[in-house]
Design a protein around this motif. Sequence first.
Motif, short mmCIF file in Angstrom:
data_model
loop_
_atom_site.label_atom_id
_atom_site.label_comp_id
_atom_site.label_asym_id
_atom_site.label_seq_id
_atom_site.Cartn_x
_atom_site.Cartn_y
_atom_site.Cartn_z
N GLY A 1 3.96 -3.43 8.78
CA GLY A 1 3.07 -3.99 7.78
C GLY A 1 3.79 -4.45 6.53
O GLY A 1 3.40 -5.43 5.88
N ALA A 2 4.87 -3.73 6.19
CA ALA A 2 5.63 -4.08 4.97
C ALA A 2 6.75 -5.08 5.25
O ALA A 2 7.46 -5.49 4.32
N LEU A 3 6.93 -5.49 6.51
CA LEU A 3 8.05 -6.35 6.88
C LEU A 3 8.07 -7.68 6.11
O LEU A 3 9.14 -8.09 5.63
N PRO A 4 6.96 -8.41 5.95
CA PRO A 4 7.01 -9.65 5.16
C PRO A 4 7.50 -9.42 3.73
O PRO A 4 8.28 -10.24 3.20
N ARG A 5 7.07 -8.33 3.11
CA ARG A 5 7.51 -8.03 1.74
C ARG A 5 8.99 -7.66 1.73
O ARG A 5 9.71 -7.99 0.78
N ILE A 6 9.44 -6.97 2.77
CA ILE A 6 10.86 -6.60 2.84
C ILE A 6 11.72 -7.85 2.98
O ILE A 6 12.78 -7.97 2.35
N ILE A 7 11.28 -8.81 3.79
CA ILE A 7 12.04 -10.06 3.96
C ILE A 7 12.10 -10.83 2.65
O ILE A 7 13.17 -11.33 2.24
N MET A 8 10.96 -10.93 1.95
CA MET A 8 10.96 -11.63 0.65
C MET A 8 11.88 -10.92 -0.34
O MET A 8 12.63 -11.57 -1.09
N GLY A 9 11.85 -9.59 -0.35
CA GLY A 9 12.71 -8.84 -1.25
C GLY A 9 14.18 -9.04 -0.92
O GLY A 9 15.03 -9.14 -1.83
N ALA A 10 14.52 -9.12 0.37
CA ALA A 10 15.91 -9.34 0.77
C ALA A 10 16.40 -10.71 0.32
O ALA A 10 17.55 -10.86 -0.13
N ILE A 11 15.55 -11.71 0.44
CA ILE A 11 15.93 -13.06 -0.01
C ILE A 11 16.17 -13.08 -1.51
O ILE A 11 17.14 -13.68 -2.00
N ILE A 12 15.30 -12.42 -2.26
CA ILE A 12 15.48 -12.35 -3.71
C ILE A 12 16.78 -11.64 -4.06
O ILE A 12 17.52 -12.04 -4.96
N GLY B 1 0.82 -1.21 0.00
CA GLY B 1 0.00 0.00 0.00
C GLY B 1 0.85 1.26 0.00
O GLY B 1 2.09 1.22 0.01
N LYS B 2 0.18 2.41 0.02
CA LYS B 2 0.88 3.70 0.00
C LYS B 2 1.01 4.29 1.40
O LYS B 2 1.34 5.46 1.56
N GLY B 3 0.75 3.46 2.42
CA GLY B 3 0.90 3.96 3.78
C GLY B 3 -0.12 5.03 4.09
O GLY B 3 -1.29 4.95 3.69
N ASP B 4 0.35 6.05 4.79
CA ASP B 4 -0.57 7.12 5.18
C ASP B 4 -0.57 8.28 4.20
O ASP B 4 -1.16 9.34 4.47
N ILE C 1 7.88 7.30 6.86
CA ILE C 1 7.55 5.89 7.00
C ILE C 1 7.39 5.61 8.49
O ILE C 1 8.37 5.61 9.24
N THR C 2 6.19 5.40 8.91
CA THR C 2 5.91 5.18 10.32
C THR C 2 6.25 3.74 10.72
O THR C 2 6.44 2.87 9.85
N ARG C 3 6.30 3.52 12.02
CA ARG C 3 6.59 2.18 12.52
C ARG C 3 5.51 1.19 12.09
O ARG C 3 5.80 0.05 11.74
N LYS C 4 4.27 1.64 12.12
CA LYS C 4 3.17 0.77 11.71
C LYS C 4 3.28 0.37 10.24
O LYS C 4 3.06 -0.79 9.88
N GLU C 5 3.66 1.33 9.39
CA GLU C 5 3.83 1.03 7.97
C GLU C 5 4.99 0.05 7.77
O GLU C 5 4.90 -0.87 6.95
N LEU C 6 6.07 0.25 8.53
CA LEU C 6 7.24 -0.61 8.39
C LEU C 6 6.93 -2.04 8.82
O LEU C 6 7.34 -3.00 8.16
N PHE D 1 9.72 3.00 -1.77
CA PHE D 1 9.26 4.07 -2.65
C PHE D 1 7.74 4.25 -2.53
O PHE D 1 7.25 5.37 -2.42
N LYS D 2 7.02 3.15 -2.52
CA LYS D 2 5.57 3.24 -2.41
C LYS D 2 5.15 3.73 -1.03
O LYS D 2 4.14 4.44 -0.89
N LEU D 3 5.90 3.33 0.02
CA LEU D 3 5.55 3.78 1.36
C LEU D 3 5.79 5.28 1.54
O LEU D 3 5.15 5.91 2.39
N MET D 4 6.72 5.83 0.75
CA MET D 4 7.04 7.26 0.87
C MET D 4 6.26 8.14 -0.10
O MET D 4 6.41 9.36 -0.09
#
Length: 412
Positions: free
Chosen positions: A135-146, A120-123, A128-133, A318-321
């Motif tokens: 929420g995006a943590l699973p996607r960040i982990i998948m991106g790091a593995i890739i 999502g685009k966050g708020d 980038i708030t803690r809540k947004e971060l 980028f999308k969160l910001m």
Amino acid sequence: MDNELYRSPRPSAAMRLFWKAAGADRYILERSTYSDQVKYVCLGGIIIATGVMAAIAGGYAFYTIFAPKGNAIDSFKAVEGVASNYDPTDIPTVLKSIVFGLIWGAIIFNIDRFIVTSTGKGDGTEAITRKELVGALPRIIMGAIIALTISKPVEIRMFKTEIDVALHEKQIQQQQAYKANIDKVFNDEIAKKEQSIQQRLDRIAKLEEISTQRKADIAYETAHGDCGSKCNEYKNQLAANEAEIASIKNDPEYIKVKKELDELETERNLRLKESDKVSSGLDGLLERIKLAHEQAGWVISLFVTLLFMTIELTPIFFKLMLIKSPYDYMEENIKELIKADKGIEIKYNYYPDGEGHERDLIINHEVLKVLKEKIKLLETQAELSESAIDSWKVRKKTDILNDPDSFVTEES
């Protein structure tokens, strides 16, 4: 958009391709501002670039794993004017690597596209708030593995020359260790066999030495014309020596041990010839990754990994910001229009769940309409069926009153 206030620029085919890669709505972007169009072009470009890099890295990794193994520096044979017919490229493996690379690149491209479009685009602000971060943590982990799967094959290709030299040294060490181990195993067994026949070999050597001396004595006596009883004695001794030597060599036990000794020697030589093959097996993907870390150092290795991780994770952050723009408002407006057209009503934060979280109430008016019509239809059918049964009951009673004999059967 095209009116007196603003005219949206006409997008090119490349821009539309990047929009599609970013999961953006072409209909809305064509009516939005140029800045919105550029945002999603950049976003789509990063996703496409990641897919291309993944294809290259995956293909190279596949080739490294399945290519024929050999000396790590064989490709250097044709340098400094030294002729060589060695071709380090295995064409069948290259073709397979291209196919695998394309498939792998398509997989990573689609995963990245899903990660970005589902983020999502966050708020709607730059922060980038803690809540947004979270929420995006699973996607960040998948991106790091890739990012890791992409960076490692590229890393071993970047430092290929240094890795080849270091790998060649390890192959030589592996080859020497293998030869030493083979010699240790076979030499012990060979020594046992040689020891068991050493006495006979010494006896044969002694007899041959005596026979050589006696032949020389016979030649000397013959040359001086005095080849009498001594020559006969020498000849008899020669015959006895030859008979004894033949007896030793024809002994079944001696023949068996000698044959086993020859077989051990042959087996050892064959195993020693395999040392090149054994050392070549050290040339694998894991070994090259280890050597890349050793040769480049953890700082450079970490830098390369972080570089690809930055490229991979940039679209998510980028999308969160992103600050809400006309594209976002038009997208929300279209979503609401579609929901209204389909009779979907959402009452936000309508009721708390068992954990105290506010939940939305979703009302599907089209469904309710069909459901009410269905219920009314079933109720009407029930009423009509009841009326029909009552009418049938009245008619049957009348028939019985008029002709009761037709409904009664007398037993004889």
